[in-house]
Design an enzyme around this catalytic site. Structure first.
Site, mmCIF file in Angstrom:
data_model
loop_
_atom_site.group_PDB
_atom_site.id
_atom_site.type_symbol
_atom_site.label_atom_id
_atom_site.label_comp_id
_atom_site.label_asym_id
_atom_site.label_seq_id
_atom_site.Cartn_x
_atom_site.Cartn_y
_atom_site.Cartn_z
ATOM 1 N N LYS A 194 0.866 -1.187 0.000
ATOM 2 C CA LYS A 194 0.000 0.000 0.000
ATOM 3 C C LYS A 194 0.901 1.235 0.000
ATOM 4 O O LYS A 194 1.549 1.537 0.994
ATOM 5 C CB LYS A 194 -0.923 0.068 1.219
ATOM 6 C CG LYS A 194 -1.929 1.210 1.039
ATOM 7 C CD LYS A 194 -2.482 1.766 2.314
ATOM 8 C CE LYS A 194 -1.610 2.717 3.058
ATOM 9 N NZ LYS A 194 -1.367 4.030 2.433
ATOM 10 N N ALA A 233 1.616 5.449 -0.347
ATOM 11 C CA ALA A 233 0.946 6.620 0.228
ATOM 12 C C ALA A 233 -0.124 7.143 -0.727
ATOM 13 O O ALA A 233 0.025 7.058 -1.955
ATOM 14 C CB ALA A 233 1.980 7.704 0.497
ATOM 15 N N GLU A 248 10.220 1.602 10.332
ATOM 16 C CA GLU A 248 11.181 2.692 10.119
ATOM 17 C C GLU A 248 10.386 3.971 10.349
ATOM 18 O O GLU A 248 9.608 4.393 9.493
ATOM 19 C CB GLU A 248 11.753 2.577 8.696
ATOM 20 C CG GLU A 248 13.074 3.283 8.538
ATOM 21 C CD GLU A 248 12.901 4.649 7.929
ATOM 22 O OE1 GLU A 248 12.769 5.610 8.729
ATOM 23 O OE2 GLU A 248 12.880 4.755 6.705
ATOM 24 N N GLU A 277 10.051 15.874 15.191
ATOM 25 C CA GLU A 277 10.561 15.761 13.828
ATOM 26 C C GLU A 277 9.937 16.894 12.998
ATOM 27 O O GLU A 277 8.706 17.004 12.927
ATOM 28 C CB GLU A 277 10.152 14.403 13.257
ATOM 29 C CG GLU A 277 10.706 14.153 11.886
ATOM 30 C CD GLU A 277 10.416 12.738 11.398
ATOM 31 O OE1 GLU A 277 9.300 12.255 11.627
ATOM 32 O OE2 GLU A 277 11.301 12.147 10.766
HETATM 33 C C1 SIN Z 1 13.708 8.082 4.661
HETATM 34 O O1 SIN Z 1 13.282 9.221 4.770
HETATM 35 O O2 SIN Z 1 13.394 7.232 5.473
HETATM 36 C C2 SIN Z 1 14.593 7.623 3.543
HETATM 37 C C3 SIN Z 1 15.907 8.241 3.508
HETATM 38 C C4 SIN Z 1 16.925 7.431 2.736
HETATM 39 O O3 SIN Z 1 16.700 6.277 2.380
HETATM 40 O O4 SIN Z 1 18.007 7.966 2.518
#
Ligand code: SIN
Length: 489
Positions: free
Chosen positions: A186, A188, A261, A392
């Site tokens: 899926k 975005a 992640e 963030e």
């Molecule tokens: C991300 O924002 O998680 C990806 C960054 C990357 O793969 O360099």
């Protein structure tokens, strides 16, 4: 030839797809229609069909049905198809980059770079799949033998973000495919066309029906459908920590293996012995890629007090010179943000910081171009407890604070719930080791802003998630051990 007003104007018009891809077919939607806009202009780019939860279940069933055939292929047979996928992605890099810039906003050169970066994972894992060795273990009895075989974990679900609409897909799906697992992806909602183009190329590469599926749908419904289906044995997610927590809890239902992640709050430390020019260049690169909408983007800069004024002045001058504009314009450094909520959030973070006494050196507000453009911004005199320092940012804004010594730099850098990326600049050999070891993050860039690549483990700790993508370890999560004891030898 594309019509004159076709914003995509692709060389290969078949790359632009508007329907989910399930079991080798472009299927009609039975959910709400997704409207996709160009963040650079606010103009509609097109629509995509979405699926109801029932149809998502059907798609997972199709992936499950494809598992035995894909698993039965030799690693080499799978790798040949994946190499073809890699080659096709490169062959169509210009079209794929254009699709990405139009739906995501990043400058075209960055989009093209992302296509090459994404493709590298297809190649890397095509090769790694052929080296997914098991073990022959010395047995404890003379008449027995002991093997640990590697087997694909099963159907793998992937949920990918809008900030890297191509690379995160290939980074997640290539290890699954190489291991012998069908995938259900899926992407975005704001960037479906990049994902559907990858499905078109996977099909052309000979990846069999049901092995690479792309579903679109209401995100909470899709997450729940992935979590509830017993065939889904693994979920990989890149996105916010808030959503990651929900998915992790849901995955408990079927005891699914999970890779997360999630968000970051990367520090960038400039020690007194740093190569000053390299540190300024590195901070610009690590902060402003994709308008700062990167999980590993620099969020906080820490500069030794003796360099602080000089660094702030030079860095601010460089930031003020960055060109904001449409990603299709070759002079653009910083494209638009993804949506109005991003502009509102950054504006609120800055307002809170200013109310607390922060000083704005450049930028500080929505850009005069209007729409989703924001001025690249440098802030000092920020309170470490302010949201701009703790959360963030995901935009072209950064704050700088001075520090006195290595211990204070490490304390400030580690004072965050996140643990994804970190960076520092120093030429002291002992410090390179001390600080690399002292930083509580999954990745450390020492004298370099570039910390990702097909060959390196990518991922975080703490609220930034767990699991690693890329590298020889990236395939591990998609394989199970099967232990085979043989007696009567
Ligand atoms: C991300 O924002 O998680 C990806 C960054 C990357 O793969 O360099």
């Amino acid at each position: 030839m594309p019509a004159f007003d076709d914003p995509f104007a692709l060389q290969d018009t078949q790359l632009l797809r508007h329907r989910p891809f399930v079991n080798g077919q472009w299927v009609a939607g039975d959910g709400l229609t997704l409207a996709v806009n160009n963040p650079a202009t606010g103009m509609p780019l097109g629509e995509a069909d979405t699926l109801s939860p029932a149809s998502i279940n059907t798609a997972i069933d199709a992936a499950q049905a494809a598992l035995p055939g894909w698993k039965a292929m030799t690693a080499r047979e799978r790798s040949v198809r994946m190499e073809r996928w890699h080659d096709l992605i490169l062959e169509h890099a210009d079209d794929l980059a254009r699709i990405m810039t139009l739906e995501q906003g990043k400058p075209l050169a960055e989009a093209r770079g992302e296509i090459l970066y994404g493709a590298s994972f297809a190649k890397w894992f095509a090769e790694e799949g052929r080296r997914a060795y098991g073990d022959i273990i010395p047995p404890p009895q003379r008449n027995r033998r002991l093997l640990a075989m590697r087997e694909p974990i099963g159907v793998c679900a992937a949920i990918t973000p809008w900030n890297f609409p191509n690379a995160m897909i290939v980074r997640k799906t290539a290890p699954a495919l190489a291991a012998g697992c069908p995938v259900i992806l899926k992407p975005a909602e704001s960037t479906p066309f990049s994902a559907l183009a990858l499905a078109e190329l996977a099909q052309r590469a000979g990846i069999p029906p049901g092995v690479f599926n792309v579903v679109l749908g209401n995100p909470p419904d899709v997450g729940k459908a992935f979590a509830a289906h017993p065939a889904v044995r693994k979920l990989s997610f890149t996105g916010s920590t808030r959503t990651g927590r929900i998915l992790l809890a849901q995955a408990a239902e079927q005891i699914q293996k999970v890779t997360l992640e999630l968000g970051g709050n990367a520090p960038f430390i400039v020690f007194e012995d740093a190569d000053f020019d390299a540190a300024v260049d590195g901070a610009i690169a690590a902060k402003f890629r994709n308008a700062g909408q990167v999980c590993v983007a620099v969020n906080r800069i820490l500069v030794h007090e003796n360099l602080f004024s000089r660094f702030t002045e030079r860095f601010t001058a460089r930031v003020a010179a960055l060109k904001v504009g449409n990603g299709l314009d070759p002079d653009t450094d910083i494209g638009p943000l993804i949506n109005a909520a991003a502009i509102e959030r950054i504006t609120a973070l800055l307002a809170e910081a200013k109310a607390g006494g922060a000083k704005i050196h450049t930028g500080g507000q929505a850009h005069k171009l209007g729409g989703l453009y924001f001025e690249p911004t440098v802030v000092t005199q920020i309170k470490p407890q302010s949201r701009l320092w703790r959360e963030e940012i995901f935009g072209p804004v950064v704050a700088i604070l001075p520090f006195r010594d290595e211990a204070e730099a490490l304390r400030l850098a580690n004072d965050t719930e996140y643990g994804l990326a970190s960076y520092f600049y120093s030429r002291d050999l002992g410090r390179l080791f001390r600080v690399s070891e002292g930083l509580q993050f999954g990745m450390v860039g020492v004298n370099t802003p570039v910390i990702s690549g097909d060959c390196a483990p990518f991922g975080g700790i703490k609220a930034s998630g767990f699991g690693r993508e890329g590298s020889s370890h990236g395939i591990e999560d998609y394989l199970e051990y099967k232990t085979v004891w043989i007696g009567g030898i």
